[in-house]
Design a protein around this motif. Sequence first.
Motif, PDB file in Angstrom:
ATOM      1  N   UNK A  15       0.831  -1.219   0.000  1.00  0.00           N
ATOM      2  CA  UNK A  15       0.000   0.000   0.000  1.00  0.00           C
ATOM      3  C   UNK A  15       0.861   1.263   0.000  1.00  0.00           C
ATOM      4  N   UNK A  16       2.089   1.183   0.546  1.00  0.00           N
ATOM      5  CA  UNK A  16       2.974   2.346   0.538  1.00  0.00           C
ATOM      6  C   UNK A  16       3.223   2.815  -0.886  1.00  0.00           C
ATOM      7  N   UNK A  17       3.619   1.878  -1.734  1.00  0.00           N
ATOM      8  CA  UNK A  17       3.901   2.208  -3.140  1.00  0.00           C
ATOM      9  C   UNK A  17       2.629   2.696  -3.836  1.00  0.00           C
ATOM     10  N   UNK A  18       1.529   2.035  -3.504  1.00  0.00           N
ATOM     11  CA  UNK A  18       0.261   2.402  -4.146  1.00  0.00           C
ATOM     12  C   UNK A  18      -0.147   3.830  -3.768  1.00  0.00           C
ATOM     13  N   UNK A  19      -0.011   4.174  -2.494  1.00  0.00           N
ATOM     14  CA  UNK A  19      -0.406   5.515  -2.043  1.00  0.00           C
ATOM     15  C   UNK A  19       0.514   6.569  -2.659  1.00  0.00           C
ATOM     16  N   UNK A  20       1.802   6.217  -2.721  1.00  0.00           N
ATOM     17  CA  UNK A  20       2.771   7.152  -3.312  1.00  0.00           C
ATOM     18  C   UNK A  20       2.441   7.387  -4.788  1.00  0.00           C
ATOM     19  N   UNK A  21       2.191   6.311  -5.506  1.00  0.00           N
ATOM     20  CA  UNK A  21       1.860   6.415  -6.934  1.00  0.00           C
ATOM     21  C   UNK A  21       0.570   7.206  -7.113  1.00  0.00           C
ATOM     22  N   UNK A  22      -0.410   6.913  -6.265  1.00  0.00           N
ATOM     23  CA  UNK A  22      -1.697   7.605  -6.383  1.00  0.00           C
ATOM     24  C   UNK A  22      -1.514   9.106  -6.158  1.00  0.00           C
ATOM     25  N   UNK A  23      -0.729   9.456  -5.124  1.00  0.00           N
ATOM     26  CA  UNK A  23      -0.509  10.874  -4.823  1.00  0.00           C
ATOM     27  C   UNK A  23       0.210  11.548  -5.995  1.00  0.00           C
ATOM     28  N   UNK A  24       1.220  10.862  -6.535  1.00  0.00           N
ATOM     29  CA  UNK A  24       1.984  11.445  -7.647  1.00  0.00           C
ATOM     30  C   UNK A  24       1.084  11.618  -8.877  1.00  0.00           C
ATOM     31  N   UNK A  25       0.264  10.615  -9.143  1.00  0.00           N
ATOM     32  CA  UNK A  25      -0.626  10.690 -10.313  1.00  0.00           C
ATOM     33  C   UNK A  25      -1.655  11.816 -10.123  1.00  0.00           C
TER      34      UNK A  25
END
Lengths: 217, 301
Positions: A15-25
């Motif tokens: 979820x860390x990577x997912x949240x980071x990617x989501x925030x960046x997107x």
Amino acid sequence: MLLREFVRVDWERRRGLLLLTSAAFALGPVIALALLASGRRRPDGMNGVLLSQNAGVLLMGMVCLGAMAWGAGTWADERRGHWIYGLSLPLSRVHLFGLRYAAGLVWLAVPLLLLGLSAALVSRAAELPAGVYAYPGAFTRWAALACWFLYTLMFVLAARFERPWTSLLLAGFTVVMLGTLVNFGVFPMLSGMVEAVIFGSASPLKPLVDGLPLFTF
Amino acid sequence: MPLALRARGLRRRLGRHFAVRDLSLSVPAGAVYGLLGPNGAGKTTTLRLLLDLVHPEAGEVEILGVDARRLPAEARRRVGYVPERPGMPDWMPVGRLLRHHAVFYPSWNADYAEELRLRMNIPADRAARHLSKGQAGKLALLLALAHRPGLLILDEPTDGLDPVARRDFTELLMEYVADSHATVLVSSHIIHELERMADWIGVMDEGAMVAEMPLEAFRGHIKRLRVVPAGEVDAAALPFSLLSRVRRGREELWSVRGWEPGMAAALEGHAVQVREVVDLDLEECYVELLRNRTEARDAAA
């Protein structure tokens, strides 16, 4: 039931990577717009459109990187466990691979959705200079295609190779070397074929190669 | 004799060498079958081939009546497997790992799993990677037992465990076998432990099965003889295989394979007087069998 479990495990594990990617997107289009505005305000007359185009390219790079990182991490558990646990489950290999693939795609849809929403909102709210247009729909479609393609590529590489990024770099290096040879005219026939495969009108990669920044002329 | 597991002509190459070659294996239903062999004999590869974790190049496998080559997932559903290295997603807390594992097995018994967890004293909230080696071994057994399989395949399950953890592990396993009449195929280097629980033995060497029989037959088959030969003995003419021969003064110590009661009298005809027939334990039988094969290989080389 099984897909739900794989989706849940992906969330718990990554979820860390997912949240980071989501925030960046989600923030990407906002940053592109901010750059466009700051370029217009600059007293040195620097072209804000060029600045925003650079930001657009960065945004495209970020989309690609996010999808690749998500695909590359798919098999981390299996690799750590030497594939024993995953393969000893009562699932066929096709079923196991299909479930993992689908669970990854489900989560990848989240940052993509945020990207699309953010691009649409930003485009609507922005006051663009004359001659500059926003393409939120086309940009999001391109991002979805690029994400799907790169996620699949890294998913397959990560299943096959222990270091998918290294494999990709080696493959890229090989392509560049081949490209150099082709450009030197060593293989003139091959040159035409490669161009047709990658850039030709019937090329399956053409929509990817023809990616469109969010803001452009 | 009904079989719980039957493999025929299994073959798998690793590089240019055979890890397993034309291996056949029959595990009778309800038996505890001990698979023995030196390091590199191909035991782990064999167990993985049986479960289709590694694809065999040839051969057929039937597990509890299911063609495991054609329906590997269906076959695995009926088997509890404890691998040499568990490889489970060890970042999960134990309780979560049990729930995760349960999803794949329709016959998973959550109450039984919880009962086992409490008996094994494994904390539910601790990540699997933070368990002690003994607890991790027990957890692997729990994961293999809680869907009540009819066949257990255990690959060196007690390797590296301390004696207390090993004893606990074996007790839990044997208790399950007694309750469920399950069949067990277990590979191990700890031969005296196998001797206590196994009733069938298979010995592998260099990827092939070199002996497969009931434990008692295996022990009865290999003997050590204290003999006094009157002259030169033609080993090829003897009614058994001479595995090794050590001279001690006038006497010789022979390790033989294929011994039958009543052969002592037959040896008189070969000018050999048998002074004593010594029973060997499983470890000695195994060592004699393999030593003979190693010596034969060295001589051929």
